[in-house]
Design a protein around this motif. Structure first.
Motif, mmCIF file in Angstrom:
data_model
loop_
_atom_site.group_PDB
_atom_site.id
_atom_site.type_symbol
_atom_site.label_atom_id
_atom_site.label_comp_id
_atom_site.label_asym_id
_atom_site.label_seq_id
_atom_site.Cartn_x
_atom_site.Cartn_y
_atom_site.Cartn_z
ATOM 1 N N GLY A 34 0.791 -1.233 0.000
ATOM 2 C CA GLY A 34 0.000 0.000 0.000
ATOM 3 C C GLY A 34 0.821 1.279 0.000
ATOM 4 O O GLY A 34 0.299 2.371 -0.222
ATOM 5 N N GLY A 35 2.133 1.175 0.247
ATOM 6 C CA GLY A 35 2.979 2.384 0.256
ATOM 7 C C GLY A 35 3.622 2.586 -1.105
ATOM 8 O O GLY A 35 4.186 1.646 -1.669
ATOM 9 N N VAL A 36 3.496 3.800 -1.646
ATOM 10 C CA VAL A 36 4.065 4.069 -2.975
ATOM 11 C C VAL A 36 5.437 4.724 -2.813
ATOM 12 O O VAL A 36 5.607 5.629 -2.002
ATOM 13 C CB VAL A 36 3.137 5.019 -3.794
ATOM 14 N N VAL A 37 6.391 4.252 -3.615
ATOM 15 C CA VAL A 37 7.709 4.889 -3.660
ATOM 16 C C VAL A 37 7.652 5.939 -4.771
ATOM 17 O O VAL A 37 7.774 5.617 -5.949
ATOM 18 C CB VAL A 37 8.808 3.831 -3.938
ATOM 19 N N LYS A 38 7.412 7.196 -4.363
ATOM 20 C CA LYS A 38 7.218 8.239 -5.380
ATOM 21 C C LYS A 38 8.552 8.743 -5.923
ATOM 22 O O LYS A 38 8.662 9.148 -7.069
ATOM 23 C CB LYS A 38 6.468 9.444 -4.774
ATOM 24 N N ASP A 39 9.555 8.791 -5.040
ATOM 25 C CA ASP A 39 10.823 9.428 -5.434
ATOM 26 C C ASP A 39 11.982 8.828 -4.631
ATOM 27 O O ASP A 39 11.798 7.857 -3.886
ATOM 28 C CB ASP A 39 10.730 10.949 -5.213
ATOM 29 N N ALA A 40 13.160 9.455 -4.781
ATOM 30 C CA ALA A 40 14.365 8.910 -4.130
ATOM 31 C C ALA A 40 14.279 9.020 -2.607
ATOM 32 O O ALA A 40 14.791 8.157 -1.894
ATOM 33 C CB ALA A 40 15.604 9.632 -4.652
ATOM 34 N N ASN A 41 13.627 10.068 -2.112
ATOM 35 C CA ASN A 41 13.463 10.176 -0.652
ATOM 36 C C ASN A 41 12.676 8.981 -0.136
ATOM 37 O O ASN A 41 13.044 8.354 0.859
ATOM 38 C CB ASN A 41 12.696 11.452 -0.267
ATOM 39 N N ASP A 42 11.576 8.675 -0.840
ATOM 40 C CA ASP A 42 10.739 7.533 -0.423
ATOM 41 C C ASP A 42 11.543 6.236 -0.497
ATOM 42 O O ASP A 42 11.448 5.392 0.390
ATOM 43 C CB ASP A 42 9.516 7.387 -1.349
ATOM 44 N N LEU A 43 12.321 6.074 -1.559
ATOM 45 C CA LEU A 43 13.061 4.818 -1.705
ATOM 46 C C LEU A 43 14.079 4.679 -0.574
ATOM 47 O O LEU A 43 14.250 3.598 0.004
ATOM 48 C CB LEU A 43 13.766 4.728 -3.065
ATOM 49 N N SER A 44 14.736 5.791 -0.247
ATOM 50 C CA SER A 44 15.726 5.763 0.816
ATOM 51 C C SER A 44 15.069 5.348 2.134
ATOM 52 O O SER A 44 15.598 4.504 2.876
ATOM 53 C CB SER A 44 16.371 7.147 0.895
ATOM 54 N N PHE A 45 13.874 5.895 2.418
ATOM 55 C CA PHE A 45 13.152 5.509 3.637
ATOM 56 C C PHE A 45 12.644 4.076 3.563
ATOM 57 O O PHE A 45 12.676 3.343 4.555
ATOM 58 C CB PHE A 45 12.004 6.485 3.929
ATOM 59 N N TYR A 46 12.186 3.686 2.376
ATOM 60 C CA TYR A 46 11.710 2.305 2.190
ATOM 61 C C TYR A 46 12.855 1.321 2.487
ATOM 62 O O TYR A 46 12.671 0.327 3.185
ATOM 63 C CB TYR A 46 11.191 2.131 0.750
ATOM 64 N N LEU A 47 14.043 1.633 1.970
ATOM 65 C CA LEU A 47 15.179 0.727 2.201
ATOM 66 C C LEU A 47 15.563 0.693 3.683
ATOM 67 O O LEU A 47 15.968 -0.343 4.198
ATOM 68 C CB LEU A 47 16.387 1.139 1.347
ATOM 69 N N LEU A 48 15.408 1.827 4.346
ATOM 70 C CA LEU A 48 15.717 1.845 5.784
ATOM 71 C C LEU A 48 14.719 0.967 6.545
ATOM 72 O O LEU A 48 15.106 0.158 7.384
ATOM 73 C CB LEU A 48 15.675 3.284 6.310
ATOM 74 N N GLU A 49 13.440 1.099 6.201
ATOM 75 C CA GLU A 49 12.419 0.343 6.938
ATOM 76 C C GLU A 49 12.381 -1.126 6.544
ATOM 77 O O GLU A 49 12.353 -2.005 7.386
ATOM 78 C CB GLU A 49 11.040 0.955 6.688
ATOM 79 N N GLN A 50 12.402 -1.380 5.234
ATOM 80 C CA GLN A 50 12.185 -2.737 4.738
ATOM 81 C C GLN A 50 13.480 -3.563 4.769
ATOM 82 O O GLN A 50 13.453 -4.743 5.097
ATOM 83 C CB GLN A 50 11.625 -2.664 3.313
ATOM 84 N N ALA A 51 14.605 -2.915 4.399
ATOM 85 C CA ALA A 51 15.866 -3.665 4.283
ATOM 86 C C ALA A 51 16.807 -3.353 5.442
ATOM 87 O O ALA A 51 17.834 -3.990 5.597
ATOM 88 C CB ALA A 51 16.543 -3.313 2.954
#
Ligand code: PMP
Ligand code: GLU
Length: 399
Positions: free
Chosen positions: A340-357
């Motif tokens: 349900g969470g969208v990775v809109k940009d590089a900021n989101d991806l950076s946070f996604y990698l912190l949370e998920q990976a």
């Protein structure tokens, strides 16, 4: 009325590198197994000779204020270093040491930029450039590049960006964050443009000089005619693994060196006398011999990172030629989502990698290149392998 912070502070963003490193430290303190590839600092310890020089300085009671631009010993060592390594002739009063290259950059910008002056920043640029320019009231003029140009600016683009208001051009080679290294020919081509504009000064940030896999370093000030209009910035943080000691320096025409000394004399005075002694020992030594084992490790880790990340769908990786960062273009992942969470940009991806990976990176947006993220490979090989595995796993969940 409540007291408030200044407008200057409100204009200023927190350093993205430092913010991400802080976040990773906080998570680690909570017991989360975070791999921090956010902060750019060598994972090696300061070599023994420099540590001993610091200890000797304490024992010899070299614990007093020094001249603001640095002790005669360190300035002599820097004059010699510029001549020996870069073919640059600076006199003692054309060298100023500071509490880190970061302070050197701030001194120069505050010395040269008036409110409304334009400062050209080829992107990706190092995070603090833009904020230091903003503190001075200058206007950052960002020149975008992409992975197709190996993140280097073309002379025509530089020419087109210069206006009567341009006061400074600031760039690093080897570049933080892209790892790109300008060759002698590319440096000469940029110099040919800069020489047509008398009012423009160039800051050449050479702090990654020793971490260069091409083994060829081009100093802008060594280009014919450029010495008079270039400030060469360097330091001991990266090449000698001395980040915590805090020492950077400049070589510059006397009027700029005097201006920096004046500013520094009001803000901080000289850096620590003990640090100056340790850094002098570093600069007097054969720098490539000191840095060689670290450079070998970085070279191996670069291959590991480039090979590993190239296999992650959505990652487009350039081959960095220096420093210790990879700067993959991850824009192919923008718009994808997981749970349900969208990775809109590089900021989101950076946070996604912190949370998920649980891998900490820095968004390219802070470096003026919002298609990318930055990962430092100044970490042990097995840590990097684990980071790649986690990143691949997390990205595979994005659809
Ligand atoms: N310039 C660049 C390009 C950097 O990456 C850094 C970060 N270390 C600095 C300047 C500042 O270095 P220091 O203040 O540690 O000397
Ligand atoms: N220069 C390093 C980096 O880019 C250290 C952090 C900083 O000084 O901002 O990560």
């Amino acid at each position: 009325m409540q007291p408030t912070t200044s407008q200057l502070l409100q204009r200023l963003s927190e350093s993205a590198t430092i913010a991400m490193a802080r976040k990773a430290r906080e998570l680690k303190a909570q017991g989360v197994d975070v791999i921090s590839l956010s902060l750019g600092e060598p994972d090696f310890d300061t070599p023994a000779a420099m540590k001993q020089a610091g200890i000797d300085a304490i024992e010899a009671n070299e614990t007093h204020y020094t001249p603001v631009p640095g002790t005669p010993r360190i300035r002599e060592a820097i004059v010699h270093k510029f001549q020996r390594d870069n073919g640059l002739a600076y006199a003692m009063d054309e060298v100023v040491v500071s509490t880190g290259a970061k302070q050197s950059l701030a001194n120069v910008v505050l010395s040269l930029v008036d409110p409304g002056d334009e400062v050209i920043l080829p992107a990706p640029y190092w995070v603090s450039y833009e904020e230091i320019v903003k503190v001075a009231g200058g206007i950052p003029v960002v020149l975008p590049t992409s992975i197709d140009d190996d993140y280097k600016i073309q002379p025509q683009a530089l020419e087109a960006a210069i206006t009567p208001k341009t006061r400074l051009v600031m760039y690093s080679s080897p570049c933080n964050p892209s790892g790109s290294v300008y060759t002698e020919e590319e440096t000469a081509a940029l110099a040919a443009v800069l020489l047509r504009h008398d009012r423009v000064v160039t800051i050449s940030d050479e702090i990654y000089e020793l971490i260069n896999f091409t083994e060829k370093h081009a100093s802008m000030a060594a280009q014919p005619g450029m010495w008079e209009r270039t400030v060469t910035v360097n330091g001991v943080s990266k090449g000698f693994a001395m980040t915590g000691w805090r020492l950077g320096y400049i070589g510059a025409p006397k009027w700029i060196a005097a201006a920096c000394t004046k500013i520094q004399g009001q803000f901080t005075s000289a850096p620590s006398s003990i640090t100056q002694a340790a850094a002098a020992a570093a600069l007097e030594a054969d720098p490539s011999a000191v840095a060689a084992p670290m450079v070998e490790a970085f070279r191996r880790r670069r291959s590991l990172m480039v090979d590993g990340l190239s296999k992650v769908p959505g990652f487009q990786v350039n081959q960095p030629m220096g420093a210790f960062y990879v700067f993959p273009d991850v824009s192919a992942l923008f718009g994808k989502s997981h749970a349900g969470g969208v990775v809109k940009d590089a900021n989101d991806l950076s946070f996604y990698l912190l949370e998920q990976a649980q891998v900490a990176s820095v968004s390219g947006a802070a470096f003026g290149t919002p298609e990318c993220i930055r990962l430092s490979y100044a970490a042990a090989d097995d840590v990097l392998e684990e980071a790649i595995r986690r990143i691949a796993q997390a990205c595979a969940l994005l659809h």
